[in-house]
Design an enzyme around this catalytic site. Structure first.
Site, PDB file in Angstrom:
ATOM      1  N   GLY A  20       0.757  -0.992  -0.041  1.00 41.68           N
ATOM      2  CA  GLY A  20      -0.016   0.138  -0.229  1.00 41.68           C
ATOM      3  C   GLY A  20       0.978   1.074  -0.020  1.00 41.68           C
ATOM      4  N   LYS A  49       0.351   0.143   6.768  1.00 45.70           N
ATOM      5  CA  LYS A  49       1.076  -1.080   6.678  1.00 45.70           C
ATOM      6  C   LYS A  49       2.000  -1.538   7.819  1.00 45.70           C
ATOM      7  CE  LYS A  49       3.701   0.032   2.906  1.00 45.70           C
ATOM      8  NZ  LYS A  49       3.412   1.652   2.868  1.00 45.70           N
ATOM      9  N   SER A 106       6.258  -1.919  -2.064  1.00 48.69           N
ATOM     10  CA  SER A 106       6.094  -2.806  -3.134  1.00 48.69           C
ATOM     11  C   SER A 106       4.984  -2.348  -4.463  1.00 48.69           C
ATOM     12  CB  SER A 106       5.804  -4.189  -2.654  1.00 48.69           C
ATOM     13  OG  SER A 106       4.752  -4.335  -1.656  1.00 48.69           O
TER      14      SER A 106
HETATM   15  N1  LIG Z   1      10.643   8.300  -2.972  1.00 49.43           N
HETATM   16  C1  LIG Z   1       9.512   7.480  -2.131  1.00 49.43           C
HETATM   17  N2  LIG Z   1       8.668   7.133  -2.393  1.00 49.43           N
HETATM   18  C2  LIG Z   1       8.196   6.302  -1.399  1.00 49.43           C
HETATM   19  N3  LIG Z   1       8.423   6.123  -0.217  1.00 49.43           N
HETATM   20  C3  LIG Z   1       9.959   6.887   0.159  1.00 49.43           C
HETATM   21  C4  LIG Z   1      10.416   7.780  -0.748  1.00 49.43           C
HETATM   22  N4  LIG Z   1      11.431   7.941  -0.283  1.00 49.43           N
HETATM   23  C5  LIG Z   1      11.450   7.823   1.148  1.00 49.43           C
HETATM   24  N5  LIG Z   1      10.391   6.902   1.294  1.00 49.43           N
HETATM   25  C6  LIG Z   1      10.149   6.065   2.671  1.00 49.43           C
HETATM   26  O1  LIG Z   1      10.616   4.870   2.243  1.00 49.43           O
HETATM   27  C7  LIG Z   1       9.574   3.985   2.742  1.00 49.43           C
HETATM   28  C8  LIG Z   1       9.145   2.954   1.568  1.00 49.43           C
HETATM   29  O2  LIG Z   1      10.099   2.193   1.182  1.00 49.43           O
HETATM   30  P1  LIG Z   1       9.840   0.756   0.685  1.00 49.43           P
HETATM   31  O3  LIG Z   1      11.020   0.033   0.664  1.00 49.43           O
HETATM   32  O4  LIG Z   1       8.480   0.252   1.280  1.00 49.43           O
HETATM   33  O5  LIG Z   1       9.390   1.059  -0.925  1.00 49.43           O
HETATM   34  S1  LIG Z   1       9.520   0.269  -1.950  1.00 49.43           S
HETATM   35  O6  LIG Z   1       8.587  -1.087  -1.720  1.00 49.43           O
HETATM   36  O7  LIG Z   1      10.808  -0.073  -2.502  1.00 49.43           O
HETATM   37  O8  LIG Z   1       8.628   1.126  -3.166  1.00 49.43           O
HETATM   38  C9  LIG Z   1       8.307   4.937   3.040  1.00 49.43           C
HETATM   39  O9  LIG Z   1       7.776   4.373   4.245  1.00 49.43           O
HETATM   40  P2  LIG Z   1       6.276   4.049   4.461  1.00 49.43           P
HETATM   41  O10 LIG Z   1       5.683   5.338   4.812  1.00 49.43           O
HETATM   42  O11 LIG Z   1       6.241   3.144   5.813  1.00 49.43           O
HETATM   43  O12 LIG Z   1       5.583   3.173   3.464  1.00 49.43           O
HETATM   44  C10 LIG Z   1       9.030   6.317   3.156  1.00 49.43           C
HETATM   45  O13 LIG Z   1       9.002   6.395   4.295  1.00 49.43           O
HETATM   46  N1  LIG Z   2      -6.940   2.264  10.774  1.00 49.84           N
HETATM   47  C1  LIG Z   2      -6.350   3.360  10.912  1.00 49.84           C
HETATM   48  N2  LIG Z   2      -7.168   4.436  11.455  1.00 49.84           N
HETATM   49  C2  LIG Z   2      -6.710   5.584  11.558  1.00 49.84           C
HETATM   50  N3  LIG Z   2      -5.081   5.909  11.610  1.00 49.84           N
HETATM   51  C3  LIG Z   2      -4.351   5.019  11.325  1.00 49.84           C
HETATM   52  C4  LIG Z   2      -5.129   3.605  10.825  1.00 49.84           C
HETATM   53  N4  LIG Z   2      -4.053   2.652  10.448  1.00 49.84           N
HETATM   54  C5  LIG Z   2      -3.035   3.269  10.420  1.00 49.84           C
HETATM   55  N5  LIG Z   2      -3.247   4.710  10.993  1.00 49.84           N
HETATM   56  C6  LIG Z   2      -2.061   5.786  10.879  1.00 49.84           C
HETATM   57  O1  LIG Z   2      -1.615   6.184   9.687  1.00 49.84           O
HETATM   58  C7  LIG Z   2      -0.463   6.719   9.862  1.00 49.84           C
HETATM   59  C8  LIG Z   2       0.708   5.777   8.975  1.00 49.84           C
HETATM   60  O2  LIG Z   2       0.435   4.517   9.096  1.00 49.84           O
HETATM   61  P1  LIG Z   2       2.054   3.670   9.038  1.00 49.84           P
HETATM   62  O3  LIG Z   2       1.708   2.288   9.536  1.00 49.84           O
HETATM   63  O4  LIG Z   2       3.123   4.416   9.322  1.00 49.84           O
HETATM   64  O5  LIG Z   2       1.856   3.517   7.320  1.00 49.84           O
HETATM   65  P2  LIG Z   2       2.686   3.037   6.414  1.00 49.84           P
HETATM   66  O6  LIG Z   2       3.516   1.947   7.125  1.00 49.84           O
HETATM   67  O7  LIG Z   2       1.858   2.121   5.362  1.00 49.84           O
HETATM   68  O8  LIG Z   2       3.601   3.984   5.922  1.00 49.84           O
HETATM   69  C9  LIG Z   2       0.210   6.344  11.206  1.00 49.84           C
HETATM   70  O9  LIG Z   2      -0.007   7.722  11.969  1.00 49.84           O
HETATM   71  C10 LIG Z   2      -0.800   5.420  11.782  1.00 49.84           C
HETATM   72  O10 LIG Z   2      -1.190   5.639  13.282  1.00 49.84           O
END
Ligand SMILES: Nc1ncnc2c1ncn2[C@@H]1O[C@H](COP(=O)(O)OS(=O)(=O)O)[C@@H](OP(=O)(O)O)[C@H]1O
Ligand SMILES: Nc1ncnc2c1ncn2[C@@H]1O[C@H](COP(=O)(O)OP(=O)(O)O)[C@@H](O)[C@H]1O
Length: 200
Positions: free
Chosen positions: A33, A39, A107
């Site tokens: 996602g 996630k 992903s």
């Molecule tokens: N350009 C860009 N695009 C998306 N995300 C970014 C980027 N730069 C840094 N980040 C941070 O890196 C986390 C995503 O890394 P992933 O290894 O999950 O990415 S991927 O699956 O290879 O696309 C992602 O973490 P999550 O917010 O937990 O998803 C971001 O915090």
């Molecule tokens: N079901 C939900 N309702 C409200 N807030 C949520 C819910 N699930 C996650 N969050 C909030 O959304 C934000 C992003 O969650 P996070 O787990 O860090 O996302 P990701 O790992 O996909 O980047 C966090 O502040 C988390 O507390």
């Protein structure tokens, strides 16, 4: 590079034997996602519940992988593909160890998620789509990354100037706005129980 001098060694103890003493069917819970979709929060909460039930789990997520094994990989399409390829191989090893492995990576590409699915046996890959609208993720923006991406300080940001290909037939799809984390966890555990991944 293929090396014809490398030969696969069968192990004396196999995956089924390793899993049997853990009372579980090994699998990968593959969370996918947008950034901020939830996630990591949900994967952690699911792992806690499984752990309390005595299940043997391991959570692979962005920080522990991109700071270690995948240090040096960025966010170009090519690097994301390599990121997921390596994570897929690691997840496969955990499955072979008899574990329930949870992964929390954007992903973004269908092709790579399907590639990981093909690495393991049927039923061992459970795709969990954390389906949260971009507007909601952007509003949450816990790390301030969307703001930076909108201001042009970060390039290739998923959902802004880098694509996210939503799963077509995920085993589990969660609309993760207007639902509590507890309810999402309940749905995922229910899936694992119904499909026979948890023996006790
Ligand atoms: N350009 C860009 N695009 C998306 N995300 C970014 C980027 N730069 C840094 N980040 C941070 O890196 C986390 C995503 O890394 P992933 O290894 O999950 O990415 S991927 O699956 O290879 O696309 C992602 O973490 P999550 O917010 O937990 O998803 C971001 O915090
Ligand atoms: N079901 C939900 N309702 C409200 N807030 C949520 C819910 N699930 C996650 N969050 C909030 O959304 C934000 C992003 O969650 P996070 O787990 O860090 O996302 P990701 O790992 O996909 O980047 C966090 O502040 C988390 O507390």
């Amino acid at each position: 590079m293929l090396n014809e001098n490398i030969v696969f060694h069968p192990h004396h103890v196999n995956k089924e034997e390793r899993a049997a003493i853990k009372d579980q069917k090994p699998c990968i819970l593959w969370f996918t996602g947008l950034s901020g979709s939830g996630k990591s929060t949900i994967a952690n909460a699911v792992e806690s519940v499984l752990h309390k039930r005595g299940k043997h789990t391991y959570l692979l997520d962005g920080d522990n992988i991109r700071m270690g094994l995948n240090k040096g990989l960025g966010f170009s399409d090519e690097d994301r593909i390599e990121n997921i390829r390596r994570i897929g191989e690691v997840a496969k090893l955990f499955v072979d160890a008899g574990m329930i492995v949870l992964t929390a990576f954007i992903s973004p590409f269908r092709n790579e998620r399907d590639m990981v699915r093909s690495l393991v046996e049927k039923g061992e890959f459970i795709e969990v789509f954390i389906d949260t609208p971009l507007e909601v993720c952007e509003q949450r923006d816990p790390k301030g990354l969307y703001k930076k991406a909108r201001q042009g300080e970060i390039q290739n940001f998923t959902g802004i100037d880098s694509p996210y290909e939503a799963p077509l037939k995920p085993e589990i799809a969660i609309k993760n706005d207007k639902i509590s984390v507890e309810e999402v966890v309940r749905q995922i555990i229910d899936h694992l129980e119904t499909k026979g991944y948890l023996y006790a």
